[in-house]
Scaffold this motif. Structure first.
Motif, PDB file in Angstrom:
ATOM      1  N   VAL A 162      31.563  52.357  21.161  1.00  0.00           N
ATOM      2  CA  VAL A 162      32.171  50.898  21.149  1.00  0.00           C
ATOM      3  C   VAL A 162      33.609  50.886  21.619  1.00  0.00           C
ATOM      4  CG1 VAL A 162      30.510  50.202  19.387  1.00  0.00           C
ATOM      5  CG2 VAL A 162      33.039  50.947  18.704  1.00  0.00           C
ATOM      6  N   GLY A 163      34.102  49.992  22.041  1.00  0.00           N
ATOM      7  CA  GLY A 163      35.620  49.793  22.215  1.00  0.00           C
ATOM      8  C   GLY A 163      35.761  49.809  24.082  1.00  0.00           C
ATOM      9  N   ARG A 164      36.940  50.174  24.298  1.00  0.00           N
ATOM     10  CA  ARG A 164      37.539  50.514  25.583  1.00  0.00           C
ATOM     11  C   ARG A 164      38.035  51.628  25.671  1.00  0.00           C
ATOM     12  NH1 ARG A 164      36.314  46.555  28.824  1.00  0.00           N
ATOM     13  NH2 ARG A 164      35.924  44.353  27.976  1.00  0.00           N
ATOM     14  N   VAL A 165      38.033  52.343  27.019  1.00  0.00           N
ATOM     15  CA  VAL A 165      38.639  53.538  27.032  1.00  0.00           C
ATOM     16  C   VAL A 165      40.348  53.693  26.951  1.00  0.00           C
ATOM     17  CG1 VAL A 165      38.882  55.571  28.698  1.00  0.00           C
ATOM     18  CG2 VAL A 165      36.710  54.281  28.760  1.00  0.00           C
ATOM     19  N   GLU A 166      40.712  54.506  26.387  1.00  0.00           N
ATOM     20  CA  GLU A 166      41.947  54.778  25.871  1.00  0.00           C
ATOM     21  C   GLU A 166      42.541  55.810  26.642  1.00  0.00           C
ATOM     22  OE1 GLU A 166      42.745  54.835  21.916  1.00  0.00           O
ATOM     23  OE2 GLU A 166      41.836  53.013  21.454  1.00  0.00           O
ATOM     24  N   ALA A 167      43.992  55.960  26.989  1.00  0.00           N
ATOM     25  CA  ALA A 167      44.512  57.134  27.695  1.00  0.00           C
ATOM     26  C   ALA A 167      44.225  58.263  27.022  1.00  0.00           C
ATOM     27  CB  ALA A 167      45.840  56.857  27.859  1.00  0.00           C
ATOM     28  N   GLY A 168      44.081  58.496  25.784  1.00  0.00           N
ATOM     29  CA  GLY A 168      43.835  59.510  25.014  1.00  0.00           C
ATOM     30  C   GLY A 168      42.455  60.270  25.169  1.00  0.00           C
ATOM     31  N   ASP A 169      41.613  59.208  25.778  1.00  0.00           N
ATOM     32  CA  ASP A 169      40.149  59.927  25.985  1.00  0.00           C
ATOM     33  C   ASP A 169      39.763  60.490  27.261  1.00  0.00           C
ATOM     34  OD1 ASP A 169      39.181  58.469  23.453  1.00  0.00           O
ATOM     35  OD2 ASP A 169      39.272  56.323  24.588  1.00  0.00           O
ATOM     36  N   VAL A 170      40.508  60.532  28.098  1.00  0.00           N
ATOM     37  CA  VAL A 170      40.796  61.168  29.198  1.00  0.00           C
ATOM     38  C   VAL A 170      40.517  62.691  29.146  1.00  0.00           C
ATOM     39  CG1 VAL A 170      41.665  61.438  31.662  1.00  0.00           C
ATOM     40  CG2 VAL A 170      41.666  59.156  30.676  1.00  0.00           C
ATOM     41  N   ALA A 171      39.751  63.263  29.753  1.00  0.00           N
ATOM     42  CA  ALA A 171      39.618  64.822  29.791  1.00  0.00           C
ATOM     43  C   ALA A 171      38.852  65.148  31.104  1.00  0.00           C
ATOM     44  CB  ALA A 171      38.834  65.079  28.746  1.00  0.00           C
ATOM     45  N   PRO A 172      39.160  66.162  31.498  1.00  0.00           N
ATOM     46  CA  PRO A 172      38.381  66.771  32.752  1.00  0.00           C
ATOM     47  C   PRO A 172      36.704  67.148  32.361  1.00  0.00           C
ATOM     48  CG  PRO A 172      40.542  68.283  32.229  1.00  0.00           C
ATOM     49  CD  PRO A 172      40.477  67.082  31.275  1.00  0.00           C
ATOM     50  N   GLY A 173      36.168  66.743  33.261  1.00  0.00           N
ATOM     51  CA  GLY A 173      34.584  66.725  33.020  1.00  0.00           C
ATOM     52  C   GLY A 173      34.200  65.621  32.156  1.00  0.00           C
ATOM     53  N   GLY A 174      35.092  64.944  31.671  1.00  0.00           N
ATOM     54  CA  GLY A 174      34.535  63.699  30.866  1.00  0.00           C
ATOM     55  C   GLY A 174      34.917  62.367  31.328  1.00  0.00           C
ATOM     56  N   LEU A 175      35.801  61.436  30.665  1.00  0.00           N
ATOM     57  CA  LEU A 175      36.174  60.362  31.342  1.00  0.00           C
ATOM     58  C   LEU A 175      37.202  60.292  32.359  1.00  0.00           C
ATOM     59  CD1 LEU A 175      35.840  58.122  27.795  1.00  0.00           C
ATOM     60  CD2 LEU A 175      34.355  57.867  29.908  1.00  0.00           C
ATOM     61  N   PRO A 176      37.117  59.718  33.609  1.00  0.00           N
ATOM     62  CA  PRO A 176      38.369  59.814  34.274  1.00  0.00           C
ATOM     63  C   PRO A 176      39.324  58.777  34.160  1.00  0.00           C
ATOM     64  CG  PRO A 176      36.545  58.640  35.516  1.00  0.00           C
ATOM     65  CD  PRO A 176      36.040  59.100  33.778  1.00  0.00           C
ATOM     66  N   ALA A 177      40.824  59.186  34.597  1.00  0.00           N
ATOM     67  CA  ALA A 177      42.005  58.333  34.470  1.00  0.00           C
ATOM     68  C   ALA A 177      41.505  56.892  34.688  1.00  0.00           C
ATOM     69  CB  ALA A 177      43.141  58.848  34.954  1.00  0.00           C
ATOM     70  N   GLU A 178      40.747  56.884  35.859  1.00  0.00           N
ATOM     71  CA  GLU A 178      40.722  55.386  36.271  1.00  0.00           C
ATOM     72  C   GLU A 178      39.738  54.464  35.204  1.00  0.00           C
ATOM     73  OE1 GLU A 178      37.974  58.338  38.765  1.00  0.00           O
ATOM     74  OE2 GLU A 178      40.021  58.327  38.081  1.00  0.00           O
ATOM     75  N   SER A 179      39.179  55.113  34.421  1.00  0.00           N
ATOM     76  CA  SER A 179      38.272  54.541  33.546  1.00  0.00           C
ATOM     77  C   SER A 179      39.049  53.852  32.529  1.00  0.00           C
ATOM     78  CB  SER A 179      37.088  55.254  32.885  1.00  0.00           C
ATOM     79  OG  SER A 179      37.551  56.391  32.088  1.00  0.00           O
ATOM     80  N   VAL A 180      40.176  53.968  32.187  1.00  0.00           N
ATOM     81  CA  VAL A 180      41.114  53.455  31.323  1.00  0.00           C
ATOM     82  C   VAL A 180      41.065  52.160  31.178  1.00  0.00           C
ATOM     83  CG1 VAL A 180      43.641  53.436  30.266  1.00  0.00           C
ATOM     84  CG2 VAL A 180      42.551  55.440  31.079  1.00  0.00           C
ATOM     85  N   GLY A 181      40.718  51.380  30.108  1.00  0.00           N
ATOM     86  CA  GLY A 181      40.586  50.021  30.117  1.00  0.00           C
ATOM     87  C   GLY A 181      39.279  49.409  30.184  1.00  0.00           C
ATOM     88  N   GLU A 182      38.146  50.184  30.680  1.00  0.00           N
ATOM     89  CA  GLU A 182      36.812  50.051  30.771  1.00  0.00           C
ATOM     90  C   GLU A 182      36.102  50.236  29.642  1.00  0.00           C
ATOM     91  OE1 GLU A 182      35.301  52.164  33.833  1.00  0.00           O
ATOM     92  OE2 GLU A 182      36.459  51.421  35.495  1.00  0.00           O
ATOM     93  N   ARG A 183      35.073  49.605  29.537  1.00  0.00           N
ATOM     94  CA  ARG A 183      34.339  49.595  28.127  1.00  0.00           C
ATOM     95  C   ARG A 183      33.621  51.297  28.266  1.00  0.00           C
ATOM     96  NH1 ARG A 183      29.068  45.489  27.771  1.00  0.00           N
ATOM     97  NH2 ARG A 183      28.881  47.057  25.962  1.00  0.00           N
ATOM     98  N   ARG A 184      33.801  51.688  27.053  1.00  0.00           N
ATOM     99  CA  ARG A 184      33.964  53.104  26.898  1.00  0.00           C
ATOM    100  C   ARG A 184      32.082  53.693  27.312  1.00  0.00           C
ATOM    101  NH1 ARG A 184      36.358  53.382  22.476  1.00  0.00           N
ATOM    102  NH2 ARG A 184      38.145  54.430  22.844  1.00  0.00           N
TER     103      ARG A 184
END
Length: 404
Positions: A162-184
């Motif tokens: 749930v929720g939206r992507v935060e900057a601290g969720d970004v990781a190589p091989g995982g969530l990219p930086a451009e996904s910040v603010g999108e639905r997680r």
């Protein structure tokens, strides 16, 4: 059958009559005695010839009658031989997908070292495409873990959060930086699709249910909340226990990575067993857990990117081992590693008689002693190993001798 000596194992001559297959002690094997003609014939076992053609080649090389069949049989029993045409219809369909196979070639080579029957490795790889896995949690651990499973050929990897992507969720091989603010959840699923070598058609939940698809082969609980990692709530897994769904825990809490336990309902200990055992050892445990859970989320969870990736990798490896038909060491144990020492420990999770999962009742009489309960196994500790196994073509198949 199109026999092929497993290409994943490097070959070398220990002496004029002994061939060693493989370098790493876990999978190396020596074969002998091998004469010069037989040694040359090994080069022909590359999956491009069937047995009739191999027998003809053997006659041209003046090998004795029956020698080719005997060699092929004993190489197969030693686990050194694969079948370039084996694995069944699902394997044939996978081979026809050239681009997919090019991506999965290293995974197939690895599986070939873990299987003994010719054609078994590609059969397992093809079987992964029919499996469905769900990952609950799309943080630094969960998204990378889900992407790894998709990249290894698992047919459907569903991610829930749930929720939206935060900057601290970004990781190589995982969530990219451009996904910040999108639905997680949506961002994580896109990452999974990018990692998959073969993208399945996108379907909604209603479509899947109407198709009568089976449940998940495995559910992985990788919460972003550090309390849920350290003290998983038994109630969260109650529906999984009731439905008999295998599930695996993974996460990071306060610079400590955790993988396990792998719960096979009714067979191995669960989160409830873990909670009851902790309460037995520390009466204050329930009080502490209640305070931690009521404390709210913390803005700065200690989950650095390297430890999160390490945990995701180990959890994915244990998940694949289970999905491929093995029983990994997380069944009934939690593997833990903390910074800065980075020494893995396996902490047993015993079935508890007070837990409603019923595992303790099924395994009654197997309760460990107090000393056993406090025992911790350190990763890397092992009895003196053998350099390799050794098979002799002049001996009955299945006879082994150790080479130290």
């Amino acid at each position: 059958m199109a026999p092929a000596v497993k290409p994943a194992l490097r070959r070398g001559w220990r002496d004029l009559n002994t061939v060693q297959f493989g370098m790493a002690p876990a999978h190396a094997l020596t074969l002998g005695p091998v004469d010069t003609a037989t040694g040359s014939f090994l080069d022909l076992l590359n999956g491009t010839r069937g047995l009739p053609l191999l027998r003809e080649e053997g006659r041209r090389m003046d090998l004795p009658d029956g020698h080719v069949d005997q060699l092929v049989e004993r190489l197969a029993r030693a686990g050194l031989l694969d079948d370039a045409r084996g694995g069944g219809p699902a394997a044939d369909e996978l081979r026809s997908r050239k681009e997919v196979m090019a991506r999965l070639r290293p995974d197939l080579a690895s599986l070939s070292l873990l299987t003994t029957e010719p054609g078994e490795a590609i059969a397992r790889l093809a079987a992964r495409r029919s499996l469905r896995v769900q990952v609950r949690g799309a943080g630094r651990v969960g998204t990378v873990l889900a992407s790894l499973l998709a990249g290894a050929g698992i047919g459907e990897v569903d991610v829930r959060d749930v929720g939206r992507v935060e900057a601290g969720d970004v990781a190589p091989g995982g969530l990219p930086a451009e996904s910040v603010g999108e639905r997680r959840e949506e961002a994580a699923r896109r990452a999974v699709r990018r990692a998959a070598p073969d993208r399945p058609p996108r379907r909604g939940r209603a479509d899947r249910l109407s198709a009568g698809e089976p449940g998940f082969s495995l559910v992985i609980l990788a919460p972003r909340d550090d309390v849920a990692v350290h003290a998983p709530a038994p109630s969260t897994a109650e529906p999984l226990i009731a439905s008999g769904t295998p599930h695996l825990y993974a996460g990071v809490v306060e610079a400590t990575g955790v993988v396990g336990p792998l719960v096979l309902p009714g067979e191995t200990s669960c989160a409830g067993c873990l909670h009851e055992a902790r309460t037995d050892r520390d009466p204050a445990w329930p009080r502490l857990v209640a305070q931690w859970r009521s404390g709210g989320s913390r803005p700065g969870r200690a989950c650095d990117v390297t430890l999160a990736t390490t945990v995701a990798g180990l959890a994915a490896a244990h998940a694949l081992s289970f999905l491929d038909g093995q029983l990994p060491t997380t069944a009934g144990a939690r593997w833990e590693v903390s910074l800065p020492g980075l020494t893995w420990h396996a902490r047993p999770v015993w079935a508890h008689p007070a837990c409603p999962c019923g595992t303790a009742e099924k395994g009654k009489g197997e309760r460990p002693s107090k000393d056993e309960e406090s025992h911790e196994t350190m990763a890397g500790q092992r009895s003196p190993g053998k350099l390799c196994r050794e098979a002799d073509v002049a001996r009955p198949a299945g006879t082994w001798r150790a080479h130290v």
